[in-house]
Motif scaffolding. Structure first.
Motif, PDB file in Angstrom:
ATOM      1  N   THR A 247       0.856  -1.189   0.000  1.00 28.41           N
ATOM      2  CA  THR A 247       0.000   0.000   0.000  1.00 28.41           C
ATOM      3  C   THR A 247       0.891   1.238   0.000  1.00 28.41           C
ATOM      4  N   LYS A 248       0.275   2.402  -0.072  1.00 25.26           N
ATOM      5  CA  LYS A 248       1.032   3.655  -0.043  1.00 25.26           C
ATOM      6  C   LYS A 248       1.814   3.786   1.257  1.00 25.26           C
ATOM      7  N   GLU A 249       1.169   3.425   2.362  1.00 26.65           N
ATOM      8  CA  GLU A 249       1.829   3.515   3.664  1.00 26.65           C
ATOM      9  C   GLU A 249       2.771   2.339   3.909  1.00 26.65           C
ATOM     10  N   MET A 250       2.524   1.233   3.211  1.00 23.29           N
ATOM     11  CA  MET A 250       3.357   0.034   3.362  1.00 23.29           C
ATOM     12  C   MET A 250       3.867  -0.423   1.999  1.00 23.29           C
ATOM     13  N   PRO A 251       4.779   0.317   1.376  1.00 23.70           N
ATOM     14  CA  PRO A 251       5.288  -0.047   0.056  1.00 23.70           C
ATOM     15  C   PRO A 251       6.081  -1.352   0.072  1.00 23.70           C
ATOM     16  N   HIS A 252       6.535  -1.738   1.233  1.00 26.03           N
ATOM     17  CA  HIS A 252       7.296  -2.979   1.386  1.00 26.03           C
ATOM     18  C   HIS A 252       6.381  -4.188   1.554  1.00 26.03           C
ATOM     19  N   GLY A 253       5.094  -3.962   1.863  1.00 25.83           N
ATOM     20  CA  GLY A 253       4.139  -5.063   2.001  1.00 25.83           C
ATOM     21  C   GLY A 253       4.131  -5.740   3.354  1.00 25.83           C
TER      22      GLY A 253
END
Length: 268
Positions: A247-253
Protein backbone atom coordinates in the motif's frame (compact mmCIF):
# COMPACT_ATOMS: atom_id res chain seq x y z
CA UNK A 1 44.84 -93.06 6.36
CA UNK A 2 42.89 -95.78 8.16
CA UNK A 3 43.52 -99.49 7.56
CA UNK A 4 40.79 -102.01 8.33
CA UNK A 5 42.55 -105.13 9.54
CA UNK A 6 40.49 -108.26 9.96
CA UNK A 7 41.69 -110.86 7.42
CA UNK A 8 44.60 -108.93 6.09
CA UNK A 9 44.35 -105.59 4.33
CA UNK A 10 41.13 -105.58 2.37
CA UNK A 11 40.88 -102.01 1.25
CA UNK A 12 42.22 -98.55 1.75
CA UNK A 13 39.78 -95.84 2.84
CA UNK A 14 40.26 -92.14 3.45
CA UNK A 15 39.44 -91.21 7.01
CA UNK A 16 36.35 -88.99 7.21
CA UNK A 17 37.26 -87.59 10.63
CA UNK A 18 35.86 -88.11 14.09
CA UNK A 19 32.70 -86.23 13.33
CA UNK A 20 31.82 -88.60 10.51
CA UNK A 21 32.82 -91.74 12.40
CA UNK A 22 30.70 -90.79 15.38
CA UNK A 23 27.62 -90.71 13.20
CA UNK A 24 27.93 -94.41 12.26
CA UNK A 25 25.73 -96.78 14.18
CA UNK A 26 27.07 -99.72 16.16
CA UNK A 27 30.68 -98.53 16.40
CA UNK A 28 32.79 -100.73 18.70
CA UNK A 29 36.26 -100.57 20.18
CA UNK A 30 37.92 -103.36 22.17
CA UNK A 31 41.38 -104.53 23.06
CA UNK A 32 42.26 -107.60 20.97
CA UNK A 33 45.47 -108.79 22.57
CA UNK A 34 48.28 -108.89 20.05
CA UNK A 35 45.98 -107.19 17.54
CA UNK A 36 45.85 -104.04 19.61
CA UNK A 37 42.74 -101.81 19.48
CA UNK A 38 40.17 -103.35 17.11
CA UNK A 39 37.36 -101.19 15.67
CA UNK A 40 34.16 -103.03 14.70
CA UNK A 41 31.52 -101.30 12.59
CA UNK A 42 28.74 -103.73 13.47
CA UNK A 43 27.50 -105.31 16.63
CA UNK A 44 26.76 -104.04 20.11
CA UNK A 45 28.82 -101.06 21.30
CA UNK A 46 31.24 -102.02 24.07
CA UNK A 47 32.14 -100.01 27.16
CA UNK A 48 35.56 -99.26 25.64
CA UNK A 49 33.91 -97.84 22.52
CA UNK A 50 31.67 -95.61 24.52
CA UNK A 51 34.59 -94.43 26.61
CA UNK A 52 36.57 -93.58 23.47
CA UNK A 53 33.71 -91.58 21.99
CA UNK A 54 33.20 -89.73 25.26
CA UNK A 55 36.91 -88.90 25.48
CA UNK A 56 37.07 -87.37 22.03
CA UNK A 57 33.78 -85.48 22.51
CA UNK A 58 34.94 -84.08 25.85
CA UNK A 59 38.30 -83.08 24.38
CA UNK A 60 36.61 -81.29 21.48
CA UNK A 61 34.30 -79.40 23.80
CA UNK A 62 37.20 -78.34 26.04
CA UNK A 63 39.10 -76.94 23.06
CA UNK A 64 36.03 -75.11 21.73
CA UNK A 65 35.10 -73.71 25.16
CA UNK A 66 38.65 -72.53 25.77
CA UNK A 67 38.84 -70.83 22.36
CA UNK A 68 35.44 -69.16 22.71
CA UNK A 69 36.28 -68.00 26.23
CA UNK A 70 39.51 -66.40 25.08
CA UNK A 71 37.75 -64.66 22.20
CA UNK A 72 35.10 -63.30 24.56
CA UNK A 73 37.74 -61.91 26.90
CA UNK A 74 39.54 -60.20 24.02
CA UNK A 75 36.32 -58.74 22.65
CA UNK A 76 35.25 -57.45 26.06
CA UNK A 77 38.64 -55.84 26.60
CA UNK A 78 38.48 -54.30 23.15
CA UNK A 79 34.93 -53.04 23.74
CA UNK A 80 35.92 -51.44 27.03
CA UNK A 81 38.81 -49.63 25.40
CA UNK A 82 36.68 -48.43 22.49
CA UNK A 83 33.93 -47.27 24.86
CA UNK A 84 36.47 -45.45 27.02
CA UNK A 85 37.99 -43.62 24.08
CA UNK A 86 34.58 -42.83 22.64
CA UNK A 87 33.38 -41.29 25.91
CA UNK A 88 36.56 -39.25 26.22
CA UNK A 89 36.15 -37.91 22.68
CA UNK A 90 32.45 -37.20 23.24
CA UNK A 91 33.24 -35.29 26.40
CA UNK A 92 35.74 -33.11 24.58
CA UNK A 93 33.44 -32.18 21.71
CA UNK A 94 29.97 -32.19 23.30
CA UNK A 95 29.82 -28.45 23.95
CA UNK A 96 31.12 -27.63 20.49
CA UNK A 97 28.63 -30.06 18.93
CA UNK A 98 25.67 -28.50 20.75
CA UNK A 99 26.77 -25.03 19.66
CA UNK A 100 27.20 -26.07 16.04
CA UNK A 101 23.90 -27.96 16.04
CA UNK A 102 22.05 -24.95 17.42
CA UNK A 103 23.54 -22.67 14.80
CA UNK A 104 22.74 -25.11 12.00
CA UNK A 105 19.13 -25.45 13.17
CA UNK A 106 18.74 -21.68 13.43
CA UNK A 107 20.15 -21.20 9.94
CA UNK A 108 17.95 -23.97 8.57
CA UNK A 109 14.78 -22.52 10.13
CA UNK A 110 15.64 -19.05 8.87
CA UNK A 111 16.25 -20.41 5.37
CA UNK A 112 12.83 -22.12 5.39
CA UNK A 113 11.11 -18.90 6.47
CA UNK A 114 12.93 -16.79 3.87
CA UNK A 115 12.00 -19.32 1.18
CA UNK A 116 8.36 -19.09 2.29
CA UNK A 117 8.50 -15.28 2.17
CA UNK A 118 9.92 -15.30 -1.37
CA UNK A 119 7.06 -17.46 -2.56
CA UNK A 120 4.74 -14.61 -1.56
CA UNK A 121 7.10 -11.68 -2.25
CA UNK A 122 9.38 -12.86 -5.11
CA UNK A 123 11.78 -9.89 -4.90
CA UNK A 124 12.14 -9.95 -1.13
CA UNK A 125 15.53 -9.03 0.34
CA UNK A 126 16.13 -8.53 4.08
CA UNK A 127 18.57 -5.64 3.54
CA UNK A 128 16.14 -3.80 1.29
CA UNK A 129 13.32 -4.16 3.83
CA UNK A 130 15.60 -2.98 6.64
CA UNK A 131 16.52 0.14 4.66
CA UNK A 132 12.84 0.95 4.08
CA UNK A 133 12.05 0.49 7.77
CA UNK A 134 14.96 2.71 8.72
CA UNK A 135 14.12 5.45 6.25
CA UNK A 136 10.31 5.53 6.32
CA UNK A 137 8.16 3.22 8.41
CA UNK A 138 9.77 3.31 11.85
CA UNK A 139 10.31 7.11 12.10
CA UNK A 140 6.80 7.74 10.75
CA UNK A 141 5.23 5.21 13.10
CA UNK A 142 7.01 6.53 16.19
CA UNK A 143 5.95 10.07 15.24
CA UNK A 144 2.36 8.89 14.81
CA UNK A 145 2.45 7.27 18.24
CA UNK A 146 3.95 10.38 19.87
CA UNK A 147 1.27 12.61 18.28
CA UNK A 148 -1.62 10.13 18.75
CA UNK A 149 -2.14 9.84 14.99
CA UNK A 150 -4.43 6.82 15.25
CA UNK A 151 -5.34 6.95 11.55
CA UNK A 152 -1.75 6.24 10.48
CA UNK A 153 -1.29 3.63 13.20
CA UNK A 154 -4.37 1.78 11.96
CA UNK A 155 -3.05 1.73 8.37
CA UNK A 156 0.36 0.21 9.17
CA UNK A 157 -0.26 -1.86 12.31
CA UNK A 158 -2.31 -4.88 13.27
CA UNK A 159 -5.66 -4.53 14.99
CA UNK A 160 -4.02 -5.43 18.30
CA UNK A 161 -1.40 -2.67 18.11
CA UNK A 162 -3.99 -0.14 17.01
CA UNK A 163 -6.37 -1.11 19.84
CA UNK A 164 -3.57 -0.74 22.39
CA UNK A 165 -2.75 2.84 21.39
CA UNK A 166 -6.40 3.81 20.90
CA UNK A 167 -7.18 2.63 24.44
CA UNK A 168 -4.28 4.59 25.90
CA UNK A 169 -5.27 7.73 24.02
CA UNK A 170 -8.86 7.42 25.23
CA UNK A 171 -7.70 7.01 28.85
CA UNK A 172 -5.42 10.05 28.58
CA UNK A 173 -8.34 12.15 27.33
CA UNK A 174 -10.59 10.99 30.14
CA UNK A 175 -7.97 11.75 32.79
CA UNK A 176 -6.74 14.96 31.19
CA UNK A 177 -3.18 13.64 30.82
CA UNK A 178 -0.92 15.31 28.27
CA UNK A 179 2.12 13.56 26.82
CA UNK A 180 4.87 15.54 25.10
CA UNK A 181 6.81 12.94 23.12
CA UNK A 182 9.55 13.88 20.64
CA UNK A 183 11.46 11.46 18.40
CA UNK A 184 14.99 12.72 17.73
CA UNK A 185 16.40 9.89 15.62
CA UNK A 186 16.27 6.15 14.98
CA UNK A 187 19.46 4.13 15.18
CA UNK A 188 20.33 1.11 13.04
CA UNK A 189 17.53 -1.43 12.70
CA UNK A 190 18.62 -5.06 12.82
CA UNK A 191 16.71 -8.26 12.07
CA UNK A 192 16.91 -10.70 14.97
CA UNK A 193 14.79 -13.66 13.97
CA UNK A 194 12.79 -15.17 11.14
CA UNK A 195 10.12 -17.64 12.23
CA UNK A 196 6.73 -19.08 11.33
CA UNK A 197 3.57 -18.17 13.22
CA UNK A 198 1.39 -21.03 12.06
CA UNK A 199 1.44 -20.67 8.27
CA UNK A 200 2.52 -17.02 8.35
CA UNK A 201 6.19 -16.00 8.24
CA UNK A 202 7.24 -13.21 10.58
CA UNK A 203 10.38 -11.15 11.13
CA UNK A 204 11.57 -9.73 14.44
CA UNK A 205 13.62 -6.53 14.51
CA UNK A 206 15.25 -4.49 17.25
CA UNK A 207 16.26 -0.86 17.11
CA UNK A 208 17.07 2.06 19.38
CA UNK A 209 15.65 5.56 19.16
CA UNK A 210 16.66 8.76 20.93
CA UNK A 211 13.62 10.57 22.25
CA UNK A 212 12.24 12.76 24.98
CA UNK A 213 8.99 12.17 26.79
CA UNK A 214 7.27 14.21 29.47
CA UNK A 215 3.86 13.56 30.99
CA UNK A 216 1.65 16.21 32.65
CA UNK A 217 -1.62 15.93 34.55
CA UNK A 218 -4.72 18.04 33.86
CA UNK A 219 -3.30 20.82 36.02
CA UNK A 220 -0.08 20.95 34.01
CA UNK A 221 1.96 19.36 36.76
CA UNK A 222 4.80 17.09 35.64
CA UNK A 223 4.05 13.43 36.34
CA UNK A 224 6.93 11.73 34.60
CA UNK A 225 10.04 12.78 32.65
CA UNK A 226 11.14 16.16 31.36
CA UNK A 227 11.31 17.60 27.87
CA UNK A 228 15.09 17.98 28.05
CA UNK A 229 15.77 14.44 29.31
CA UNK A 230 17.01 12.54 26.26
CA UNK A 231 16.59 8.79 26.54
CA UNK A 232 17.74 5.85 24.45
CA UNK A 233 14.82 3.46 24.06
CA UNK A 234 15.25 -0.12 22.86
CA UNK A 235 12.28 -1.41 20.83
CA UNK A 236 11.22 -4.90 19.86
CA UNK A 237 9.17 -5.03 16.64
CA UNK A 238 7.55 -7.92 14.76
CA UNK A 239 6.33 -7.71 11.16
CA UNK A 240 4.07 -9.99 9.12
CA UNK A 241 3.24 -9.89 5.44
CA UNK A 242 0.22 -7.65 4.84
CA UNK A 243 -2.74 -9.65 3.57
CA UNK A 244 -3.74 -6.74 1.33
CA UNK A 245 -0.30 -6.55 -0.27
CA UNK A 246 1.65 -3.33 -0.75
CA UNK A 247 0.00 0.00 0.00
CA UNK A 248 1.03 3.65 -0.04
CA UNK A 249 1.83 3.52 3.66
CA UNK A 250 3.36 0.03 3.36
CA UNK A 251 5.29 -0.05 0.06
CA UNK A 252 7.30 -2.98 1.39
CA UNK A 253 4.14 -5.06 2.00
CA UNK A 254 4.71 -5.66 5.73
CA UNK A 255 2.44 -4.83 8.67
CA UNK A 256 3.57 -4.18 12.26
CA UNK A 257 2.02 -6.74 14.63
CA UNK A 258 4.06 -5.85 17.70
CA UNK A 259 5.95 -2.76 18.84
CA UNK A 260 7.11 -2.64 22.44
CA UNK A 261 9.76 -0.60 24.28
CA UNK A 262 11.79 -3.16 26.22
CA UNK A 263 14.38 -0.90 27.87
CA UNK A 264 15.23 2.76 28.26
CA UNK A 265 18.03 4.77 29.85
CA UNK A 266 18.98 8.44 30.03
CA UNK A 267 21.62 9.67 27.61
CA UNK A 268 22.02 13.16 29.08
Amino acid sequence: FFFQAEDGIRDLRMSRGLGDVSKRQGINAEYGGDKGLVIHEDGPQTAAGRALQAFFADARHRVVDSTVGELKRKLEASDREVAKRTLEAAGEVSDAFITVRTKVLEQTETAVVIDNIRKRLPNFEVDSLTDQLQGVLVPALLSAISSNNLEYIEKVCSDGVYAQHAARYKMDLEEGIERVHTILDVKKIEVQEASMDGVDPQLRFVFTSHETQATYDKHGKSIEGTEDDVQAVLYDMILKINEGGRTKEMPHGWRVVQLQPVNRYSVW
